[in-house]
Design an enzyme around this catalytic site. Structure first.
Site, PDB file in Angstrom:
ATOM      1  N   SER A 256       0.825  -1.207   0.000  1.00  0.00           N
ATOM      2  CA  SER A 256       0.000   0.000   0.000  1.00  0.00           C
ATOM      3  C   SER A 256       0.861   1.261   0.000  1.00  0.00           C
ATOM      4  O   SER A 256       1.885   1.333   0.663  1.00  0.00           O
ATOM      5  CB  SER A 256      -0.885  -0.019   1.241  1.00  0.00           C
ATOM      6  OG  SER A 256      -1.692   1.131   1.271  1.00  0.00           O
TER       7      SER A 256
ATOM      8  N   LYS B 238      -3.849   1.970  -2.107  1.00  0.00           N
ATOM      9  CA  LYS B 238      -3.467   3.142  -1.321  1.00  0.00           C
ATOM     10  C   LYS B 238      -4.300   3.270  -0.051  1.00  0.00           C
ATOM     11  O   LYS B 238      -5.529   3.128  -0.100  1.00  0.00           O
ATOM     12  CB  LYS B 238      -3.640   4.389  -2.200  1.00  0.00           C
ATOM     13  CG  LYS B 238      -3.479   5.728  -1.495  1.00  0.00           C
ATOM     14  CD  LYS B 238      -2.051   5.995  -1.094  1.00  0.00           C
ATOM     15  CE  LYS B 238      -1.948   7.282  -0.273  1.00  0.00           C
ATOM     16  NZ  LYS B 238      -0.659   7.365   0.442  1.00  0.00           N
TER      17      LYS B 238
ATOM     18  N   ASN C  35      -4.326  -0.706   8.656  1.00  0.00           N
ATOM     19  CA  ASN C  35      -3.072  -0.043   9.020  1.00  0.00           C
ATOM     20  C   ASN C  35      -3.217   0.626  10.380  1.00  0.00           C
ATOM     21  O   ASN C  35      -3.868   1.662  10.501  1.00  0.00           O
ATOM     22  CB  ASN C  35      -2.746   0.978   7.918  1.00  0.00           C
ATOM     23  CG  ASN C  35      -1.538   1.830   8.256  1.00  0.00           C
ATOM     24  OD1 ASN C  35      -0.820   1.563   9.213  1.00  0.00           O
ATOM     25  ND2 ASN C  35      -1.328   2.867   7.466  1.00  0.00           N
TER      26      ASN C  35
ATOM     27  N   CYS D 253      -0.466   4.586  11.839  1.00  0.00           N
ATOM     28  CA  CYS D 253      -0.426   6.023  11.582  1.00  0.00           C
ATOM     29  C   CYS D 253      -0.637   6.766  12.896  1.00  0.00           C
ATOM     30  O   CYS D 253      -1.388   6.329  13.749  1.00  0.00           O
ATOM     31  CB  CYS D 253      -1.494   6.421  10.565  1.00  0.00           C
ATOM     32  SG  CYS D 253      -3.160   6.320  11.198  1.00  0.00           S
TER      33      CYS D 253
ATOM     34  N   ASN E 211       5.371  -1.797   8.744  1.00  0.00           N
ATOM     35  CA  ASN E 211       5.201  -0.469   8.182  1.00  0.00           C
ATOM     36  C   ASN E 211       6.574   0.217   8.288  1.00  0.00           C
ATOM     37  O   ASN E 211       7.548  -0.384   8.715  1.00  0.00           O
ATOM     38  CB  ASN E 211       4.119   0.285   8.960  1.00  0.00           C
ATOM     39  CG  ASN E 211       3.464   1.369   8.122  1.00  0.00           C
ATOM     40  OD1 ASN E 211       4.143   2.083   7.378  1.00  0.00           O
ATOM     41  ND2 ASN E 211       2.157   1.518   8.244  1.00  0.00           N
ATOM     42  N   THR E 212       6.646   1.477   7.918  1.00  0.00           N
ATOM     43  CA  THR E 212       7.953   2.155   7.908  1.00  0.00           C
ATOM     44  C   THR E 212       8.455   2.450   9.319  1.00  0.00           C
ATOM     45  O   THR E 212       7.684   2.548  10.271  1.00  0.00           O
ATOM     46  CB  THR E 212       7.856   3.481   7.148  1.00  0.00           C
ATOM     47  OG1 THR E 212       6.814   4.265   7.732  1.00  0.00           O
ATOM     48  CG2 THR E 212       7.563   3.254   5.677  1.00  0.00           C
TER      49      THR E 212
ATOM     50  N   GLY F   4       9.087  -4.998   3.930  1.00  0.00           N
ATOM     51  CA  GLY F   4      10.095  -4.079   4.456  1.00  0.00           C
ATOM     52  C   GLY F   4      11.388  -4.250   3.690  1.00  0.00           C
ATOM     53  O   GLY F   4      12.151  -5.171   3.958  1.00  0.00           O
TER      54      GLY F   4
END
Lengths: 244, 299
Positions: free
Chosen positions: B21, B45, B128, B131, B193-194, B244
């Site tokens: 995503s 997205k 997700n 965030c 995730n990042t 990742g």
């Protein structure tokens, strides 16, 4: 968009930190002046977007300023070396709205894409005025190249060491039919304010992908946020929300 | 090719490669470059209940062997995704798609998932929970086991499709978050995730990214991601999607050896739009080299 491995034919300095690079290879994806290519440079992760100055069937020219690691590495590359590129990115300038006497306005390293544009507008028989703004005389490039195309060329420098003293807005013609601008955002905003005619402005941004996938670069317009890399880099004056 | 097939929560994938995503939009840009039906699926997205304009520019910065981004979940909102993006996608992609969902409250997550659950094209919901949010006192849903469980339960209560919770690596003990999601009914997990990072421009002495911090991705994070996939796969009994810094068929195999059932590819799509196509094409040769007959029966 097309992935092309270009071969460097020339990489020469035009000023202390501005270089012209000629690349040989497939230019079929380039359809309009103002488009850009996104170069993979050894040792760096993200590609670097550089505007196309001019192109023909055999290859293209880019002019870039050394501002960071990417462009510094680029300046050290030699003829014969290969550059992996995503070619023909962005929308480019629309030539159909030029009118009889368009003006092309470039600031510093925003000047290059205007060359390919000027060449094509001259071929169409328009009376093209080119206004180029630089900081100082030693940073001026391509003044003669535009003149050789037959354009009326006006140059300003901030310190007055070459051409008129002041910003590029000081040398604009009075009643152009349309304008095409490329430069820093302060310059674009000044041009936006100074000229009442219709126009197109090319934006610069730090990009992730350069082809519209990551939403890394956007610009607010009357139609919502647009992607600078994909829907731009050229935006129409009328769609910008700069009046407020 | 039979030997590349894997089963992800009841749906067969022709191969385990899934664009992540935020790196693949809603598929359109890549469909102009290659037939995206060669993908196992892709995760679209990150979509929220309401449209989001995202963060100020710059949103992107270079990092050693990677990049930082702080896009800020720019998306048209779930209703426009359903009304415009999914019909457009139906013309170019003929497999179940993974719907990536973000939110700023438990209710928002649930409502967005409920609306997407009703779409036949959606095969999985990837939620997700990494965030930064405004609901839980400034803490990310994905960094608190109780909040992660609360989102999981709320989403599971209003959906019928497999729910995959996407975990944040910015935690002390990712296995604890993973267990909390699994215990709350998650069908699968995806990670990572990042990683939160930052750069400062020496010339301006200011952060390169307008948001100050951004998420690090790319090959730089691959070993961290692999370690976390390994830890999580051992902590839970539900399928894990590894991601990742994956950039090659070898990386895909390595993630699967660490315990991943399928593998997402993110930043690589941005620097090489053909990355996933190449990985899929390279997989059989890499499997031959390492004596792997099939990807679904080898652990």
């Amino acid at each position: 968009m097309r992935q092309v491995i270009y071969t460097i034919v020339e990489n020469t300095p035009l000023t202390a930190n501005v270089y012209r690079m000629r690349l040989r290879g497939d230019t079929s994806a380039i359809v309009a002046p103002g488009q850009f290519i996104n170069l993979q440079i050894g040792g760096l992760y993200l590609r670097r977007p550089i505007s196309v100055c001019d192109w023909d069937g055999d290859g293209l020219t880019i002019i870039y300023k050394v501002v960071g690691k990417g462009t510094e590495a680029l300046s050290g590359m030699a003829p014969g070396e290969a550059l992996d590129s995503l070619s023909g990115l962005g929308n480019g300038y629309d030539l159909t709205c030029a009118g009889e006497s368009p003006v092309l306005i470039g600031g510093g390293v925003g000047v290059p894409p205007l060359y390919g544009l000027a060449k094509r507008l001259m071929r169409q028989g328009r009376a093209v005025t080119v206004c180029l703004g630089f900081n100082t005389a030693s940073e001026v490039f391509y003044e003669d190249a535009f003149r050789a195309l037959g354009c009326e060329v006006r140059v300003s420098t901030v310190d007055g060491s070459h051409g008129a003293k002041g910003f590029v807005t000081a040398i604009l013609p009075e009643h152009p039919t349309h304008y095409y601008a490329c430069g820093s955002e302060p310059m674009l905003r000044a041009v936006f304010k100074a000229l009442p005619c219709s126009g197109q402005l090319s934006f610069e941004a730090r990009m992730g992908c350069g082809f519209g996938a990551c939403m890394g670069c956007t610009c607010e317009t009357i139609a919502g946020y647009k992607r600078i890399c994909r829907d731009g880099p050229v935006m129409r004056k009328e769609e910008l929300i700069w009046n407020a | 090719m039979e030997r590349l097939k894997v089963n992800l929560l009841g749906i067969e994938l022709s191969n385990p490669v899934i664009p992540a995503s935020g790196t693949f939009g809603y598929g359109r840009e890549f469909a102009e470059l290659y037939d995206i039906n060669i993908l196992g699926t892709f995760s679209f997205k990150g979509t929220t209940l309401h449209p989001r304009l995202g963060n100020p520019l710059p949103r992107i910065a270079e990092a050693p062997a990677g990049m930082l981004n702080a896009v800020g979940l720019q998306n048209p909102g779930v209703d426009r995704v359903i009304a415009e993006e999914l019909p457009a996608l139906a013309r170019i992609f003929h497999k179940p798609v993974m719907a990536n969902v973000s939110g700023f409250s438990v209710d928002e997550y649930a409502e967005t998932c409920r609306r997407l659950d009703a779409c036949v094209q959606v095969g999985w919901l990837e939620v997700n929970i990494s965030c930064p949010n405004v609901h839980g006192g400034g803490m990310s849903f994905g960094t608190d086991p109780a909040m992660a469980a609360a989102v999981t339960r709320a989403v599971k209560a209003v959906t019928t499709k497999p729910v995959i919770m996407k975990l944040s690596p910015n935690v002390t003990d990712i296995a604890a978050i993973a267990r909390a999601c699994a215990d709350a009914g998650a069908d699968g997990l995806s990670l990572i995730n990042t990683l939160m990072g930052m750069r400062i421009d020496l010339r301006t002495r200011r952060p390169v990214i307008a948001n100050v911090t951004g998420g690090l991705s790319g090959p730089a994070v691959f070993p961290v991601a692999l370690r976390m996939v390994y830890q999580v796969a051992r902590a839970v009994d539900i399928p894990v999607i590894g991601m990742g810094g994956v950039a090659s068929a070898e990386d895909v195999i390595e993630m699967m050896l660490a315990g991943a059932t399928a593998v997402e590819v993110g930043a690589a799509n941005l620097v090489d739009p053909f990355a996933c196509k190449k990985i899929i094409e390279d997989l059989p040769g890499v499997m031959d080299r390492y004596g792997i007959e099939r990807l679904d029966k080898w652990r």
